[in-house]
Design a protein around this motif. Structure first.
Motif, PDB file in Angstrom:
ATOM      1  N   SER A  52       0.745  -1.118   0.018  1.00 38.08           N
ATOM      2  CA  SER A  52      -0.095   0.059   0.097  1.00 38.08           C
ATOM      3  C   SER A  52       0.848   1.284   0.159  1.00 38.08           C
ATOM      4  CB  SER A  52      -0.883   0.071   1.216  1.00 38.08           C
ATOM      5  OG  SER A  52      -1.894  -1.040   1.144  1.00 38.08           O
ATOM      6  N   ASP A  53       1.878   1.236   0.953  1.00 38.31           N
ATOM      7  CA  ASP A  53       2.975   2.566   1.122  1.00 38.31           C
ATOM      8  C   ASP A  53       3.573   2.832  -0.641  1.00 38.31           C
ATOM      9  OD1 ASP A  53       1.864   2.987   3.502  1.00 38.31           O
ATOM     10  OD2 ASP A  53       3.691   2.105   4.375  1.00 38.31           O
ATOM     11  N   MET A  54       3.728   1.618  -0.837  1.00 38.91           N
ATOM     12  CA  MET A  54       4.620   1.943  -2.030  1.00 38.91           C
ATOM     13  C   MET A  54       3.615   2.529  -3.270  1.00 38.91           C
ATOM     14  SD  MET A  54       4.650   0.330  -5.584  1.00 38.91           S
ATOM     15  CE  MET A  54       4.272  -1.353  -5.415  1.00 38.91           C
ATOM     16  N   MET A  55       2.464   1.859  -3.286  1.00 33.02           N
ATOM     17  CA  MET A  55       1.292   2.609  -4.399  1.00 33.02           C
ATOM     18  C   MET A  55       1.238   4.134  -4.010  1.00 33.02           C
ATOM     19  SD  MET A  55       0.236  -0.043  -6.318  1.00 33.02           S
ATOM     20  CE  MET A  55      -1.768   0.563  -6.583  1.00 33.02           C
ATOM     21  N   LYS A  56       0.951   4.353  -2.876  1.00 35.02           N
ATOM     22  CA  LYS A  56       0.890   5.751  -2.599  1.00 35.02           C
ATOM     23  C   LYS A  56       2.036   6.652  -2.944  1.00 35.02           C
ATOM     24  CE  LYS A  56      -2.183   4.586   1.429  1.00 35.02           C
ATOM     25  NZ  LYS A  56      -2.140   4.471   2.967  1.00 35.02           N
ATOM     26  N   LYS A  57       3.451   6.213  -2.514  1.00 35.73           N
ATOM     27  CA  LYS A  57       4.510   7.015  -3.057  1.00 35.73           C
ATOM     28  C   LYS A  57       4.386   7.219  -4.577  1.00 35.73           C
ATOM     29  CE  LYS A  57       7.207   5.661   0.948  1.00 35.73           C
ATOM     30  NZ  LYS A  57       8.422   4.993   1.631  1.00 35.73           N
ATOM     31  N   LEU A  58       3.893   6.193  -5.435  1.00 35.16           N
ATOM     32  CA  LEU A  58       3.832   6.234  -6.858  1.00 35.16           C
ATOM     33  C   LEU A  58       2.800   7.261  -7.346  1.00 35.16           C
ATOM     34  CD1 LEU A  58       4.814   2.510  -7.705  1.00 35.16           C
ATOM     35  CD2 LEU A  58       6.158   4.737  -7.813  1.00 35.16           C
ATOM     36  N   GLY A  59       2.052   7.828  -6.477  1.00 29.20           N
ATOM     37  CA  GLY A  59       0.900   8.772  -6.901  1.00 29.20           C
ATOM     38  C   GLY A  59      -0.612   8.357  -6.776  1.00 29.20           C
ATOM     39  N   VAL A  60      -0.587   6.825  -6.609  1.00 26.42           N
ATOM     40  CA  VAL A  60      -1.850   6.374  -6.233  1.00 26.42           C
ATOM     41  C   VAL A  60      -2.559   6.336  -4.869  1.00 26.42           C
ATOM     42  CG1 VAL A  60      -3.330   4.124  -6.615  1.00 26.42           C
ATOM     43  CG2 VAL A  60      -1.390   4.763  -8.074  1.00 26.42           C
ATOM     44  N   THR A  61      -3.124   7.503  -4.728  1.00 26.81           N
ATOM     45  CA  THR A  61      -3.523   7.759  -3.337  1.00 26.81           C
ATOM     46  C   THR A  61      -5.136   7.682  -3.081  1.00 26.81           C
ATOM     47  OG1 THR A  61      -3.790  10.105  -3.881  1.00 26.81           O
ATOM     48  CG2 THR A  61      -1.572   9.179  -2.764  1.00 26.81           C
ATOM     49  N   ALA A  62      -6.054   8.043  -4.133  1.00 26.58           N
ATOM     50  CA  ALA A  62      -7.320   8.113  -4.276  1.00 26.58           C
ATOM     51  C   ALA A  62      -8.081   6.981  -3.917  1.00 26.58           C
ATOM     52  CB  ALA A  62      -7.913   8.899  -5.570  1.00 26.58           C
ATOM     53  N   PRO A  63      -7.517   5.779  -4.396  1.00 26.96           N
ATOM     54  CA  PRO A  63      -7.940   4.428  -4.288  1.00 26.96           C
ATOM     55  C   PRO A  63      -8.260   4.083  -2.521  1.00 26.96           C
ATOM     56  CG  PRO A  63      -6.914   4.246  -6.170  1.00 26.96           C
ATOM     57  CD  PRO A  63      -6.611   5.589  -5.394  1.00 26.96           C
ATOM     58  N   PHE A  64      -7.327   4.803  -1.615  1.00 26.42           N
ATOM     59  CA  PHE A  64      -7.309   4.273  -0.348  1.00 26.42           C
ATOM     60  C   PHE A  64      -7.892   5.413   0.506  1.00 26.42           C
ATOM     61  CE2 PHE A  64      -3.504   2.937  -2.707  1.00 26.42           C
ATOM     62  CZ  PHE A  64      -3.050   1.607  -2.094  1.00 26.42           C
ATOM     63  N   GLU A  65      -8.478   6.547  -0.059  1.00 23.68           N
ATOM     64  CA  GLU A  65      -9.251   7.263   0.730  1.00 23.68           C
ATOM     65  C   GLU A  65     -10.542   7.001   0.894  1.00 23.68           C
ATOM     66  OE1 GLU A  65      -8.640  10.856  -1.468  1.00 23.68           O
ATOM     67  OE2 GLU A  65      -6.738  11.094  -0.765  1.00 23.68           O
TER      68      GLU A  65
ATOM     69  N   ASN B  75     -13.438   8.332   0.322  1.00 20.64           N
ATOM     70  CA  ASN B  75     -14.304   8.764  -0.336  1.00 20.64           C
ATOM     71  C   ASN B  75     -13.739   8.252  -2.116  1.00 20.64           C
ATOM     72  OD1 ASN B  75     -12.114  10.307  -0.695  1.00 20.64           O
ATOM     73  ND2 ASN B  75     -13.124  12.194  -1.054  1.00 20.64           N
ATOM     74  N   ALA B  76     -13.407   7.027  -1.909  1.00 18.29           N
ATOM     75  CA  ALA B  76     -12.655   6.487  -3.142  1.00 18.29           C
ATOM     76  C   ALA B  76     -13.890   6.147  -4.117  1.00 18.29           C
ATOM     77  CB  ALA B  76     -11.912   5.373  -3.038  1.00 18.29           C
ATOM     78  N   ASP B  77     -13.696   6.272  -5.329  1.00 20.92           N
ATOM     79  CA  ASP B  77     -14.906   6.007  -6.119  1.00 20.92           C
ATOM     80  C   ASP B  77     -14.711   4.553  -6.900  1.00 20.92           C
ATOM     81  OD1 ASP B  77     -16.670   6.163  -8.130  1.00 20.92           O
ATOM     82  OD2 ASP B  77     -16.215   7.983  -9.118  1.00 20.92           O
ATOM     83  N   PHE B  78     -15.293   3.906  -6.175  1.00 20.06           N
ATOM     84  CA  PHE B  78     -15.625   2.375  -6.987  1.00 20.06           C
ATOM     85  C   PHE B  78     -16.924   2.081  -7.344  1.00 20.06           C
ATOM     86  CE2 PHE B  78     -11.420   1.885  -4.470  1.00 20.06           C
ATOM     87  CZ  PHE B  78     -10.592   1.408  -5.460  1.00 20.06           C
TER      88      PHE B  78
ATOM     89  N   GLN C 263     -20.106   2.733  -0.361  1.00 26.65           N
ATOM     90  CA  GLN C 263     -19.029   3.457  -0.291  1.00 26.65           C
ATOM     91  C   GLN C 263     -17.854   2.386   0.152  1.00 26.65           C
ATOM     92  OE1 GLN C 263     -18.438   6.490  -0.973  1.00 26.65           O
ATOM     93  NE2 GLN C 263     -16.404   6.396  -1.060  1.00 26.65           N
ATOM     94  N   ALA C 264     -16.739   2.506  -0.637  1.00 29.13           N
ATOM     95  CA  ALA C 264     -15.838   1.527  -0.589  1.00 29.13           C
ATOM     96  C   ALA C 264     -14.304   2.062  -0.877  1.00 29.13           C
ATOM     97  CB  ALA C 264     -15.784   0.125  -1.424  1.00 29.13           C
ATOM     98  N   PHE C 265     -13.331   1.537  -0.052  1.00 24.38           N
ATOM     99  CA  PHE C 265     -12.040   2.085  -0.678  1.00 24.38           C
ATOM    100  C   PHE C 265     -10.945   0.852  -0.311  1.00 24.38           C
ATOM    101  CE2 PHE C 265     -12.747   2.621   3.656  1.00 24.38           C
ATOM    102  CZ  PHE C 265     -11.566   2.564   4.617  1.00 24.38           C
ATOM    103  N   ILE C 266      -9.795   1.028  -0.815  1.00 18.14           N
ATOM    104  CA  ILE C 266      -8.600  -0.053  -0.654  1.00 18.14           C
ATOM    105  C   ILE C 266      -8.097   0.160   0.712  1.00 18.14           C
ATOM    106  CG2 ILE C 266      -6.580  -1.120  -1.398  1.00 18.14           C
ATOM    107  CD1 ILE C 266      -7.389  -0.308  -4.187  1.00 18.14           C
ATOM    108  N   SER C 267      -8.037  -0.917   1.696  1.00 18.44           N
ATOM    109  CA  SER C 267      -7.491  -0.763   3.155  1.00 18.44           C
ATOM    110  C   SER C 267      -6.143  -1.492   2.883  1.00 18.44           C
ATOM    111  CB  SER C 267      -8.468  -1.635   4.020  1.00 18.44           C
ATOM    112  OG  SER C 267      -8.675  -2.821   3.537  1.00 18.44           O
ATOM    113  N   MET C 268      -5.709  -2.328   2.102  1.00 17.80           N
ATOM    114  CA  MET C 268      -4.522  -3.166   2.177  1.00 17.80           C
ATOM    115  C   MET C 268      -4.335  -3.732   0.714  1.00 17.80           C
ATOM    116  SD  MET C 268      -3.068  -6.142   4.618  1.00 17.80           S
ATOM    117  CE  MET C 268      -4.215  -7.374   3.827  1.00 17.80           C
TER     118      MET C 268
END
Length: 450
Positions: A340-353, A355-358, A365-370
């Motif tokens: 997860s942290d690697m993804m965020k450092k690469l600019g993928v942050t919205a899916p972990f918030e 208010n992510a849009d899935f 309402q759903a978001f990626i937790s891990m």
């Protein structure tokens, strides 16, 4: 007993989506004590290893563009570099497994959430991404007496969150089943049986080599799981009686004694670059295992410091041909990564918030937790039946004028590439030291005994 497996590589990746409290209309019943299989895919028919006509027909029917292949490999280097830099001794990572799980996730995202995922994946839109992944799946899939490259995807769906119903959209689940060959299960994540069922599915699809444990999580509403199981045979086997104990020099200055496999080629391709030497061993399917050995005194971790350096290690250097002496330690180990942290450092942050849009998956309402990945890798000298294939030498090449010693007696880098999915190159030539397929696995061996 005849052994015919020279190489095992297995990976499991899981993306989990917890939920926030929104009211929905349930579409499936809640009476689930374990996992109930809702749908199973029909996997591609296995093609016999020596059925070259069917293999060519399969390739022609499932075109994968250079653009798509390059996008997968660019993603591979971009994600592998930060992961490799976290490895202290040994580690193996599967970019392709992460790519498939994120691609499936991205097809159910919208807005900024989807934009960030597609940007990392190098994809223009969800529809073309689904088609590319479907074609690549059928192109890579192998299940015969020599080779197995089996990719499996699954969706695990809970229809309730805190007593409120949750529904999942047919367009998403149908696309997952038809384009990603995904199995569908309904579960109750609040029950231990859900984790047990997922672990059992993973073990089944990785030939029993990965057996994770998952705790019950009542906050979770969905998991996407991808597994890759790879098995192949060396084109030229290592003779068991040539395996000898020798010294492996650890990065901390200590030495360990381990078994080394030994082989020499009078004419073989290799490449030399700034601070390293690279060569590859062919596998019977056309895949290859590529080894990168740092020069004496060169820090391996400095070589893998960023994606551009990593790409240069596998695709750069001056290619030549000559005598190559191989000395490779036998090794087998497992790895675990939280991504997860690697993804965020690469600019993928919205899916972990939160208010992510899935909304392509569910209106709840759903978001990626891990995001986590487990892998297993083992190599040894077994797996080649002497009569199965004849060794093919480099016909018509100039006599060797150079020599390389691939004496892997210190920490080294390795990667597994699939057989070529796009073979067009400048002047139609291929460099035997440069991989041409998709990057399946990449890792570091810092201690063969760990």
């Amino acid at each position: 007993m005849k052994r015919f497996t020279a190489l095992f590589l297995l990976t499991c990746l899981m993306v989990s989506l917890p939920a926030c409290n929104l009211e929905e209309t349930s579409t499936i019943s809640k009476d689930v004590s374990a996992a109930e299989r809702v749908a199973s895919p029909t996997y591609p028919a296995g093609i016999a290893f020596d059925d070259y006509e069917s293999r060519m027909a399969n390739r022609n029917s499932n075109p994968v563009s250079r653009t798509s292949r390059d996008a997968v490999n660019a993603f591979s280097y971009k994600t592998a570099a930060p992961i490799l830099n976290t490895i202290s001794v040994n580690g193996c990572y599967s970019p392709l497994s992460l790519y498939y799980a994120l691609a499936l996730t991205g097809t159910g995202a919208n807005g900024q959430t989807q934009d960030e995922l597609l940007d990392l994946l190098g994809a223009s839109d969800a529809a073309s991404l689904s088609q590319d992944m479907s074609n690549l799946y059928r192109l890579l899939y192998a299940d015969n007496k020599i080779t197995q490259l089996k990719i499996a995807n699954s969706l695990w769906l809970d229809n309730e969150y805190r007593g409120e119903p949750v529904s999942f959209k047919d367009s998403f689940t149908q696309n997952a089943a038809s384009q990603f060959y995904a199995s569908l299960f309904k579960v109750d994540f609040a029950q231990p049986s859900a984790g047990e069922a997922m672990a059992e599915w993973i073990a089944e699809n990785t030939n029993g080599t990965l057996k994770p444990a998952f705790a019950a999580d009542p906050e979770q509403i969905m998991s996407i799981i991808n597994t890759i199981y790879f098995r192949d045979e060396w084109m030229d086997r290592f003779k068991v009686d040539q395996t000898k104990p020798d010294t492996f020099h650890l990065a901390d200055g200590k030495d360990v004694t381990c078994d080394f496999m030994n082989m020499a080629y009078n004419s073989h391709g290799f490449s030399k670059g700034d601070g390293y030497i690279r060569s590859a061993l062919s596998l019977k399917s056309g895949a290859q295992m590529v080894f990168v050995l740092p020069d004496q005194g060169v820090d391996l971790m400095a070589l893998v410091s960023d994606p551009d350096n990593l790409k240069a290690l596998f695709e750069g250097g001056k290619a030549t041909n000559g005598k190559v002496i191989w000395q490779i330690p036998k090794f087998s180990y497992d790895s675990k990564f939280e991504l997860s942290d690697m993804m965020k450092k690469l600019g993928v942050t919205a899916p972990f918030e939160q208010n992510a849009d899935f909304t392509g998956i569910t209106d709840h309402q759903a978001f990626i937790s891990m995001i986590s990945q487990n892998t297993h890798i083992a190599i040894d000298e077994n797996g080649v039946t002497a009569s199965a294939f004849t060794k093919i030498d480099f016909a018509g090449a100039a006599m060797p004028v150079d020599q390389a010693e691939m004496i892997l007696d210190r920490p080294f880098l390795y990667a597994i590439y699939s057989s070529p999915v796009s073979v067009t190159r400048v002047e139609g030539q291929s460099d035997p030291g440069t991989p041409m397929g998709n990057l399946l696995f990449i890792g570091i061996c810092g201690n063969p005994l760990k």
